[in-house]
Scaffold this motif. Structure first.
Motif, PDB file in Angstrom:
ATOM      1  N   ILE A   1       8.534  -0.554   1.169  1.00 59.33           N
ATOM      2  CA  ILE A   1       7.269  -0.139   0.561  1.00 59.33           C
ATOM      3  C   ILE A   1       6.144  -0.610   1.477  1.00 59.33           C
ATOM      4  O   ILE A   1       6.094  -1.781   1.858  1.00 59.33           O
ATOM      5  CB  ILE A   1       7.091  -0.753  -0.843  1.00 59.33           C
ATOM      6  CG1 ILE A   1       8.300  -0.422  -1.729  1.00 59.33           C
ATOM      7  CG2 ILE A   1       5.797  -0.250  -1.482  1.00 59.33           C
ATOM      8  CD1 ILE A   1       8.333  -1.188  -3.037  1.00 59.33           C
ATOM      9  N   TYR A   2       5.286   0.320   1.843  1.00 50.01           N
ATOM     10  CA  TYR A   2       4.174  -0.078   2.699  1.00 50.01           C
ATOM     11  C   TYR A   2       2.902   0.658   2.311  1.00 50.01           C
ATOM     12  O   TYR A   2       2.923   1.680   1.627  1.00 50.01           O
ATOM     13  CB  TYR A   2       4.491   0.129   4.176  1.00 50.01           C
ATOM     14  CG  TYR A   2       4.710   1.563   4.607  1.00 50.01           C
ATOM     15  CD1 TYR A   2       3.667   2.331   5.106  1.00 50.01           C
ATOM     16  CD2 TYR A   2       5.967   2.150   4.526  1.00 50.01           C
ATOM     17  CE1 TYR A   2       3.862   3.635   5.522  1.00 50.01           C
ATOM     18  CE2 TYR A   2       6.177   3.450   4.934  1.00 50.01           C
ATOM     19  CZ  TYR A   2       5.123   4.185   5.432  1.00 50.01           C
ATOM     20  OH  TYR A   2       5.323   5.480   5.830  1.00 50.01           O
ATOM     21  N   LYS A   3       1.795   0.075   2.750  1.00 46.24           N
ATOM     22  CA  LYS A   3       0.465   0.607   2.460  1.00 46.24           C
ATOM     23  C   LYS A   3      -0.169   1.030   3.775  1.00 46.24           C
ATOM     24  O   LYS A   3      -0.058   0.340   4.784  1.00 46.24           O
ATOM     25  CB  LYS A   3      -0.363  -0.494   1.815  1.00 46.24           C
ATOM     26  CG  LYS A   3      -1.739  -0.087   1.379  1.00 46.24           C
ATOM     27  CD  LYS A   3      -2.577  -1.276   0.919  1.00 46.24           C
ATOM     28  CE  LYS A   3      -2.006  -1.961  -0.273  1.00 46.24           C
ATOM     29  NZ  LYS A   3      -2.922  -3.009  -0.807  1.00 46.24           N
ATOM     30  N   ARG A   4      -0.828   2.188   3.767  1.00 47.76           N
ATOM     31  CA  ARG A   4      -1.650   2.649   4.895  1.00 47.76           C
ATOM     32  C   ARG A   4      -3.052   2.871   4.341  1.00 47.76           C
ATOM     33  O   ARG A   4      -3.228   3.533   3.320  1.00 47.76           O
ATOM     34  CB  ARG A   4      -1.126   3.959   5.485  1.00 47.76           C
ATOM     35  CG  ARG A   4       0.199   3.874   6.187  1.00 47.76           C
ATOM     36  CD  ARG A   4       0.229   2.948   7.382  1.00 47.76           C
ATOM     37  NE  ARG A   4      -0.749   3.239   8.412  1.00 47.76           N
ATOM     38  CZ  ARG A   4      -0.460   3.678   9.621  1.00 47.76           C
ATOM     39  NH1 ARG A   4       0.792   3.901   9.970  1.00 47.76           N
ATOM     40  NH2 ARG A   4      -1.416   3.896  10.495  1.00 47.76           N
ATOM     41  N   PHE A   5      -4.060   2.327   5.024  1.00 51.44           N
ATOM     42  CA  PHE A   5      -5.416   2.453   4.505  1.00 51.44           C
ATOM     43  C   PHE A   5      -6.437   2.497   5.636  1.00 51.44           C
ATOM     44  O   PHE A   5      -6.238   1.914   6.705  1.00 51.44           O
ATOM     45  CB  PHE A   5      -5.729   1.325   3.523  1.00 51.44           C
ATOM     46  CG  PHE A   5      -5.481  -0.056   4.062  1.00 51.44           C
ATOM     47  CD1 PHE A   5      -6.526  -0.799   4.582  1.00 51.44           C
ATOM     48  CD2 PHE A   5      -4.211  -0.608   4.034  1.00 51.44           C
ATOM     49  CE1 PHE A   5      -6.302  -2.073   5.076  1.00 51.44           C
ATOM     50  CE2 PHE A   5      -3.975  -1.885   4.530  1.00 51.44           C
ATOM     51  CZ  PHE A   5      -5.029  -2.625   5.045  1.00 51.44           C
ATOM     52  N   LEU A   6      -7.503   3.221   5.358  1.00 54.44           N
ATOM     53  CA  LEU A   6      -8.614   3.371   6.295  1.00 54.44           C
ATOM     54  C   LEU A   6      -9.834   3.778   5.489  1.00 54.44           C
ATOM     55  O   LEU A   6      -9.770   4.753   4.717  1.00 54.44           O
ATOM     56  CB  LEU A   6      -8.300   4.440   7.352  1.00 54.44           C
ATOM     57  CG  LEU A   6      -9.391   4.701   8.389  1.00 54.44           C
ATOM     58  CD1 LEU A   6      -9.549   3.497   9.317  1.00 54.44           C
ATOM     59  CD2 LEU A   6      -9.065   5.946   9.205  1.00 54.44           C
ATOM     60  N   ASP A   7     -10.917   3.031   5.664  1.00 49.27           N
ATOM     61  CA  ASP A   7     -12.157   3.294   4.927  1.00 49.27           C
ATOM     62  C   ASP A   7     -11.859   3.374   3.432  1.00 49.27           C
ATOM     63  O   ASP A   7     -11.354   2.430   2.863  1.00 49.27           O
ATOM     64  CB  ASP A   7     -12.842   4.558   5.451  1.00 49.27           C
ATOM     65  CG  ASP A   7     -13.223   4.448   6.926  1.00 49.27           C
ATOM     66  OD1 ASP A   7     -13.513   3.325   7.382  1.00 49.27           O
ATOM     67  OD2 ASP A   7     -13.201   5.488   7.618  1.00 49.27           O
ATOM     68  N   ASN A   8     -12.124   4.521   2.798  1.00 45.31           N
ATOM     69  CA  ASN A   8     -11.909   4.661   1.352  1.00 45.31           C
ATOM     70  C   ASN A   8     -10.567   5.285   0.990  1.00 45.31           C
ATOM     71  O   ASN A   8     -10.321   5.580  -0.174  1.00 45.31           O
ATOM     72  CB  ASN A   8     -13.039   5.496   0.726  1.00 45.31           C
ATOM     73  CG  ASN A   8     -14.368   4.781   0.802  1.00 45.31           C
ATOM     74  OD1 ASN A   8     -14.422   3.558   0.764  1.00 45.31           O
ATOM     75  ND2 ASN A   8     -15.436   5.533   0.936  1.00 45.31           N
ATOM     76  N   GLU A   9      -9.712   5.525   1.963  1.00 47.14           N
ATOM     77  CA  GLU A   9      -8.398   6.119   1.714  1.00 47.14           C
ATOM     78  C   GLU A   9      -7.324   5.035   1.709  1.00 47.14           C
ATOM     79  O   GLU A   9      -7.288   4.196   2.603  1.00 47.14           O
ATOM     80  CB  GLU A   9      -8.028   7.125   2.797  1.00 47.14           C
ATOM     81  CG  GLU A   9      -8.643   8.482   2.653  1.00 47.14           C
ATOM     82  CD  GLU A   9      -7.985   9.454   3.600  1.00 47.14           C
ATOM     83  OE1 GLU A   9      -7.647  10.558   3.140  1.00 47.14           O
ATOM     84  OE2 GLU A   9      -7.806   9.125   4.790  1.00 47.14           O
TER      85      GLU A   9
END
Length: 102
Positions: A47-55
């Protein structure tokens, strides 16, 4: 897999990868965003998270037997290789689901 049949089917491996690539090209969180492993010691699952700015997206991949997962986040299913599903619950072998976190 029969290529001719796969290209005709809306639920084929080919269609799934088309959707996966579209998601990757339309949302920069998957290509240049930050990465965080949130597997939390679970065996057979990644399980992993990818994030950038508001996404923000969480990807859940089950690589082993059927298992029940309790996941604590609020999100909307964006892509799954097994169709509609809830965030927490039974994940089938080799099931992968992508959620956009709210």
């Amino acid at each position: 897999i029969n290529v001719e049949n796969d290209l005709k089917s809306e639920k084929s491996v080919y269609r799934y990868f088309q959707k996966l690539l579209k998601l990757r090209t339309e949302h920069k969180a998957f290509t240049i965003g930050n990465y965080e492993d949130v597997t939390d010691g679970r065996n057979g699952v990644y399980i992993y998270k990818r994030f950038l700015d508001n996404e923000c997206y969480i990807v859940v991949c089950n690589f082993e037997k059927e298992m029940n997962l309790t996941l604590d986040f609020d999100g909307e299913l964006v892509l799954s290789n097994y169709g509609e599903r809830e965030i927490s619950g039974k994940y089938l072998p080799y099931e992968c689901a992508v959620y956009q976190v709210k």
